[in-house]
Scaffold this motif. Structure first.
Motif, PDB file in Angstrom:
ATOM      1  N   TRP A 179       0.827  -1.196   0.000  1.00 53.19           N
ATOM      2  CA  TRP A 179       0.000   0.000   0.000  1.00 53.19           C
ATOM      3  C   TRP A 179       0.861   1.244   0.000  1.00 53.19           C
ATOM      4  O   TRP A 179       1.794   1.382   0.776  1.00 53.19           O
ATOM      5  CB  TRP A 179      -0.915   0.005   1.218  1.00 53.19           C
ATOM      6  N   THR A 180       0.552   2.152  -0.897  1.00 49.46           N
ATOM      7  CA  THR A 180       1.250   3.430  -0.961  1.00 49.46           C
ATOM      8  C   THR A 180       0.257   4.527  -0.628  1.00 49.46           C
ATOM      9  O   THR A 180      -0.770   4.650  -1.299  1.00 49.46           O
ATOM     10  CB  THR A 180       1.823   3.666  -2.367  1.00 49.46           C
ATOM     11  N   PRO A 181       0.545   5.320   0.399  1.00 49.52           N
ATOM     12  CA  PRO A 181      -0.395   6.379   0.747  1.00 49.52           C
ATOM     13  C   PRO A 181      -0.511   7.389  -0.392  1.00 49.52           C
ATOM     14  O   PRO A 181       0.457   7.632  -1.114  1.00 49.52           O
ATOM     15  CB  PRO A 181       0.217   7.040   1.976  1.00 49.52           C
ATOM     16  N   PRO A 182      -1.679   7.964  -0.560  1.00 48.22           N
ATOM     17  CA  PRO A 182      -1.833   8.972  -1.616  1.00 48.22           C
ATOM     18  C   PRO A 182      -0.993  10.207  -1.296  1.00 48.22           C
ATOM     19  O   PRO A 182      -0.780  10.545  -0.141  1.00 48.22           O
ATOM     20  CB  PRO A 182      -3.323   9.298  -1.579  1.00 48.22           C
ATOM     21  N   THR A 183      -0.503  10.842  -2.328  1.00 43.59           N
ATOM     22  CA  THR A 183       0.291  12.061  -2.137  1.00 43.59           C
ATOM     23  C   THR A 183      -0.452  13.249  -2.722  1.00 43.59           C
ATOM     24  O   THR A 183      -1.377  13.102  -3.516  1.00 43.59           O
ATOM     25  CB  THR A 183       1.675  11.939  -2.807  1.00 43.59           C
ATOM     26  N   ASP A 184      -0.009  14.416  -2.343  1.00 44.84           N
ATOM     27  CA  ASP A 184      -0.643  15.640  -2.831  1.00 44.84           C
ATOM     28  C   ASP A 184       0.105  16.240  -4.018  1.00 44.84           C
ATOM     29  O   ASP A 184      -0.159  17.359  -4.416  1.00 44.84           O
ATOM     30  CB  ASP A 184      -0.762  16.656  -1.707  1.00 44.84           C
ATOM     31  N   GLY A 185       1.046  15.491  -4.579  1.00 48.36           N
ATOM     32  CA  GLY A 185       1.754  15.963  -5.757  1.00 48.36           C
ATOM     33  C   GLY A 185       3.137  16.509  -5.477  1.00 48.36           C
ATOM     34  O   GLY A 185       3.936  16.655  -6.385  1.00 48.36           O
ATOM     35  N   ASP A 186       3.458  16.821  -4.218  1.00 51.32           N
ATOM     36  CA  ASP A 186       4.788  17.359  -3.942  1.00 51.32           C
ATOM     37  C   ASP A 186       5.727  16.294  -3.347  1.00 51.32           C
ATOM     38  O   ASP A 186       6.779  16.605  -2.821  1.00 51.32           O
ATOM     39  CB  ASP A 186       4.705  18.590  -3.030  1.00 51.32           C
ATOM     40  N   GLY A 187       5.304  15.021  -3.412  1.00 50.33           N
ATOM     41  CA  GLY A 187       6.195  13.941  -2.998  1.00 50.33           C
ATOM     42  C   GLY A 187       5.988  13.450  -1.579  1.00 50.33           C
ATOM     43  O   GLY A 187       6.483  12.400  -1.230  1.00 50.33           O
ATOM     44  N   ASP A 188       5.277  14.198  -0.752  1.00 53.35           N
ATOM     45  CA  ASP A 188       5.024  13.696   0.598  1.00 53.35           C
ATOM     46  C   ASP A 188       3.567  13.243   0.689  1.00 53.35           C
ATOM     47  O   ASP A 188       2.780  13.417  -0.215  1.00 53.35           O
ATOM     48  CB  ASP A 188       5.346  14.745   1.669  1.00 53.35           C
ATOM     49  N   SER A 189       3.236  12.614   1.786  1.00 48.50           N
ATOM     50  CA  SER A 189       1.886  12.084   1.908  1.00 48.50           C
ATOM     51  C   SER A 189       0.975  13.011   2.695  1.00 48.50           C
ATOM     52  O   SER A 189      -0.127  12.636   3.040  1.00 48.50           O
ATOM     53  CB  SER A 189       1.930  10.711   2.577  1.00 48.50           C
ATOM     54  N   GLU A 190       1.438  14.197   2.973  1.00 45.94           N
ATOM     55  CA  GLU A 190       0.627  15.162   3.703  1.00 45.94           C
ATOM     56  C   GLU A 190      -0.177  16.010   2.721  1.00 45.94           C
ATOM     57  O   GLU A 190       0.346  16.488   1.732  1.00 45.94           O
ATOM     58  CB  GLU A 190       1.523  16.092   4.545  1.00 45.94           C
ATOM     59  N   PRO A 191      -1.448  16.215   3.001  1.00 43.85           N
ATOM     60  CA  PRO A 191      -2.203  17.090   2.123  1.00 43.85           C
ATOM     61  C   PRO A 191      -1.731  18.530   2.264  1.00 43.85           C
ATOM     62  O   PRO A 191      -1.262  18.936   3.300  1.00 43.85           O
ATOM     63  CB  PRO A 191      -3.655  16.934   2.615  1.00 43.85           C
ATOM     64  N   THR A 192      -1.819  19.256   1.185  1.00 44.02           N
ATOM     65  CA  THR A 192      -1.409  20.652   1.191  1.00 44.02           C
ATOM     66  C   THR A 192      -2.578  21.526   1.566  1.00 44.02           C
ATOM     67  O   THR A 192      -3.655  21.418   0.969  1.00 44.02           O
ATOM     68  CB  THR A 192      -0.874  21.071  -0.205  1.00 44.02           C
ATOM     69  N   ALA A 193      -2.368  22.358   2.577  1.00 49.20           N
ATOM     70  CA  ALA A 193      -3.420  23.284   2.985  1.00 49.20           C
ATOM     71  C   ALA A 193      -3.342  24.528   2.110  1.00 49.20           C
ATOM     72  O   ALA A 193      -2.257  25.010   1.825  1.00 49.20           O
ATOM     73  CB  ALA A 193      -3.259  23.660   4.450  1.00 49.20           C
TER      74      ALA A 193
END
Length: 135
Positions: free
Chosen positions: A117-131
């Motif tokens: 399982w790979t956590p979804p990313t927000d496009g910048d390479g980390d798995s934290e959502p961008t606020a």
């Protein structure tokens, strides 16, 4: 698990067929029960045979965020002819060992699943959502 030779089933069980033991660092719940609907141990009125006896062992280990891995096993002891089931001192020992093995198998399966399982990313390479800030 050590068998207690003074007990018919190899382990002291209560009036409802339950016992709790600690084995390999786990608290395991054991249940010995017949499959009849009657509270009186007697042959079935139609077949003339006694009910089979089920021996089950199960436990759950809890992790973070409510995660759980279980181990369980069960066996059924059939009556021979029209005689009632004779207690088997090794039955509980066998299902406890099988429940522990089932726990190990489930742990390996969950570990394999988690590795895939790979956590979804927000496009910048980390798995934290961008606020996003709004003015």
């Amino acid at each position: 698990m050590d068998i207690d030779p003074t007990q018919p089933w190899g382990l002291a069980i209560d009036f409802a067929g339950r016992a709790t033991i600690t084995e390999a660092g786990h608290t395991i719940y054991v249940n010995v029960s017949d499959s009849s609907y009657n509270s009186i141990i007697a042959p079935d009125s139609i077949s003339g045979t006694y009910a089979p006896v089920t021996v089950a062992a199960q436990f759950t280990e809890w992790g973070a965020n409510g995660s759980a891995i279980r181990g369980s096993a069960r066996t059924t002891i059939m009556p021979i002819g029209t005689a009632m089931v004779v207690p088997d001192q090794t039955a509980i020992q066998t299902v406890v060992a099988a429940a522990l093995a089932n726990f190990v198998e489930n742990t390996a399966a969950y570990t394999t699943l988690a590795a895939k399982w790979t956590p979804p990313t927000d496009g910048d390479g980390d798995s934290e959502p961008t606020a996003t800030a709004t003015p």
